[in-house]
Motif scaffolding. Structure first.
Motif, PDB file in Angstrom:
ATOM      1  N   LYS A   5      40.827 -69.841 -43.600  1.00  0.00           N
ATOM      2  CA  LYS A   5      39.678 -69.694 -42.720  1.00  0.00           C
ATOM      3  C   LYS A   5      39.684 -70.875 -41.764  1.00  0.00           C
ATOM      4  O   LYS A   5      39.768 -72.024 -42.189  1.00  0.00           O
ATOM      5  CB  LYS A   5      38.394 -69.691 -43.550  1.00  0.00           C
ATOM      6  CG  LYS A   5      37.131 -69.594 -42.740  1.00  0.00           C
ATOM      7  CD  LYS A   5      35.910 -69.615 -43.664  1.00  0.00           C
ATOM      8  CE  LYS A   5      34.637 -69.573 -42.863  1.00  0.00           C
ATOM      9  NZ  LYS A   5      33.459 -69.664 -43.720  1.00  0.00           N
ATOM     10  N   GLY A   6      39.629 -70.597 -40.494  1.00  0.00           N
ATOM     11  CA  GLY A   6      39.541 -71.645 -39.483  1.00  0.00           C
ATOM     12  C   GLY A   6      38.179 -71.574 -38.824  1.00  0.00           C
ATOM     13  O   GLY A   6      37.790 -70.531 -38.313  1.00  0.00           O
ATOM     14  N   GLU A   7      37.455 -72.672 -38.856  1.00  0.00           N
ATOM     15  CA  GLU A   7      36.128 -72.668 -38.247  1.00  0.00           C
ATOM     16  C   GLU A   7      35.956 -73.869 -37.328  1.00  0.00           C
ATOM     17  O   GLU A   7      36.447 -74.965 -37.602  1.00  0.00           O
ATOM     18  CB  GLU A   7      35.029 -72.624 -39.302  1.00  0.00           C
ATOM     19  CG  GLU A   7      35.105 -73.713 -40.341  1.00  0.00           C
ATOM     20  CD  GLU A   7      34.135 -73.499 -41.493  1.00  0.00           C
ATOM     21  OE1 GLU A   7      32.964 -73.140 -41.258  1.00  0.00           O
ATOM     22  OE2 GLU A   7      34.556 -73.704 -42.628  1.00  0.00           O
ATOM     23  N   LEU A   8      35.273 -73.626 -36.208  1.00  0.00           N
ATOM     24  CA  LEU A   8      34.973 -74.689 -35.264  1.00  0.00           C
ATOM     25  C   LEU A   8      33.836 -75.536 -35.817  1.00  0.00           C
ATOM     26  O   LEU A   8      32.811 -75.003 -36.227  1.00  0.00           O
ATOM     27  CB  LEU A   8      34.553 -74.115 -33.911  1.00  0.00           C
ATOM     28  CG  LEU A   8      35.592 -73.290 -33.164  1.00  0.00           C
ATOM     29  CD1 LEU A   8      34.973 -72.665 -31.919  1.00  0.00           C
ATOM     30  CD2 LEU A   8      36.794 -74.142 -32.796  1.00  0.00           C
ATOM     31  N   MET A   9      34.027 -76.831 -35.825  1.00  0.00           N
ATOM     32  CA  MET A   9      33.005 -77.764 -36.277  1.00  0.00           C
ATOM     33  C   MET A   9      32.499 -78.486 -35.027  1.00  0.00           C
ATOM     34  O   MET A   9      32.971 -79.572 -34.694  1.00  0.00           O
ATOM     35  CB  MET A   9      33.572 -78.744 -37.300  1.00  0.00           C
ATOM     36  CG  MET A   9      34.296 -78.092 -38.480  1.00  0.00           C
ATOM     37  SD  MET A   9      33.233 -77.099 -39.544  1.00  0.00           S
ATOM     38  CE  MET A   9      32.225 -78.355 -40.269  1.00  0.00           C
ATOM     39  N   GLN A  10      31.598 -77.852 -34.295  1.00  0.00           N
ATOM     40  CA  GLN A  10      31.112 -78.347 -33.013  1.00  0.00           C
ATOM     41  C   GLN A  10      30.632 -79.796 -33.095  1.00  0.00           C
ATOM     42  O   GLN A  10      30.949 -80.607 -32.229  1.00  0.00           O
ATOM     43  CB  GLN A  10      29.968 -77.473 -32.500  1.00  0.00           C
ATOM     44  CG  GLN A  10      30.368 -76.087 -32.079  1.00  0.00           C
ATOM     45  CD  GLN A  10      31.207 -76.059 -30.819  1.00  0.00           C
ATOM     46  OE1 GLN A  10      32.271 -75.487 -30.808  1.00  0.00           O
ATOM     47  NE2 GLN A  10      30.747 -76.664 -29.750  1.00  0.00           N
ATOM     48  N   ASP A  11      29.858 -80.115 -34.115  1.00  0.00           N
ATOM     49  CA  ASP A  11      29.283 -81.452 -34.232  1.00  0.00           C
ATOM     50  C   ASP A  11      30.338 -82.532 -34.450  1.00  0.00           C
ATOM     51  O   ASP A  11      30.089 -83.705 -34.207  1.00  0.00           O
ATOM     52  CB  ASP A  11      28.276 -81.517 -35.384  1.00  0.00           C
ATOM     53  CG  ASP A  11      27.037 -80.687 -35.102  1.00  0.00           C
ATOM     54  OD1 ASP A  11      26.823 -80.320 -33.929  1.00  0.00           O
ATOM     55  OD2 ASP A  11      26.295 -80.394 -36.050  1.00  0.00           O
ATOM     56  N   HIS A  12      31.506 -82.128 -34.934  1.00  0.00           N
ATOM     57  CA  HIS A  12      32.566 -83.083 -35.263  1.00  0.00           C
ATOM     58  C   HIS A  12      33.731 -83.024 -34.277  1.00  0.00           C
ATOM     59  O   HIS A  12      34.637 -83.843 -34.346  1.00  0.00           O
ATOM     60  CB  HIS A  12      33.088 -82.832 -36.669  1.00  0.00           C
ATOM     61  CG  HIS A  12      32.002 -82.722 -37.702  1.00  0.00           C
ATOM     62  ND1 HIS A  12      30.982 -83.647 -37.826  1.00  0.00           N
ATOM     63  CD2 HIS A  12      31.748 -81.798 -38.643  1.00  0.00           C
ATOM     64  CE1 HIS A  12      30.167 -83.292 -38.803  1.00  0.00           C
ATOM     65  NE2 HIS A  12      30.606 -82.174 -39.307  1.00  0.00           N
ATOM     66  N   GLY A  13      33.740 -82.032 -33.403  1.00  0.00           N
ATOM     67  CA  GLY A  13      34.825 -81.895 -32.443  1.00  0.00           C
ATOM     68  C   GLY A  13      36.159 -81.624 -33.100  1.00  0.00           C
ATOM     69  O   GLY A  13      37.190 -82.149 -32.667  1.00  0.00           O
ATOM     70  N   CYS A  14      36.148 -80.791 -34.142  1.00  0.00           N
ATOM     71  CA  CYS A  14      37.394 -80.490 -34.850  1.00  0.00           C
ATOM     72  C   CYS A  14      37.387 -79.042 -35.337  1.00  0.00           C
ATOM     73  O   CYS A  14      36.368 -78.358 -35.318  1.00  0.00           O
ATOM     74  CB  CYS A  14      37.596 -81.442 -36.025  1.00  0.00           C
ATOM     75  SG  CYS A  14      36.495 -81.186 -37.434  1.00  0.00           S
TER      76      CYS A  14
END
Length: 132
Positions: A5-14
């Motif tokens: 599963k690949g998820e965008l971690m907006q708050d972490h920029g990763c």
């Protein structure tokens, strides 16, 4: 069969890439392809790779394939925090020294907050805001 599963971690920029089950090279390459597409869309260079639920110990070969493929696909410096079980960390320590020369900064962690803190260290994000 491996799941990922690949998820965008907006708050972490990763991008957080979570791998589960046994790994095959084909499945790992597909997971990488999708992860890099997400990184490129966002102009990011950071990955949190979660291998805690991989069956068995992540082998040196499997992690080295991941790191080499990562380096070949990116033209900028890449930062990879590997979230791993304690018995997997020795392998990661060996590889992180090899990859410094290739523009890849890789570190192993058994604690998620520590991994996010390391990834976000240059962004001025407080550690209290790091838990997803």
């Amino acid at each position: 069969r491996m799941a990922y599963k690949g998820e965008l971690m907006q708050d972490h920029g990763c991008v957080r890439l979570t791998l589960e089950g046994p790994m095959t090279r084909t499945e790992l390459e597909l997971a990488l392809y999708e992860t890099f597409a997400k990184l490129e869309r966002k102009s990011w260079n950071k990955i949190l790779l979660d291998v805690m639920r991989i069956e068995g110990t992540l082998s040196m070969t499997e992690l080295f394939v991941f790191v080499c493929l990562s380096g070949e696909r990116r033209k900028i410096d890449l930062h990879i925090a590997v979230l791993a079980r304690r018995e997997q960390l020795r392998v990661i320590e060996i590889i992180q020294d090899v990859e410094k020369d290739r523009g890849i900064e890789l570190r192993g962690f058994s604690d998620q907050d520590a991994a996010f803190t390391w990834l976000c260290r240059d962004q001025g994000i407080s550690s209290e805001s790091l838990t997803p």
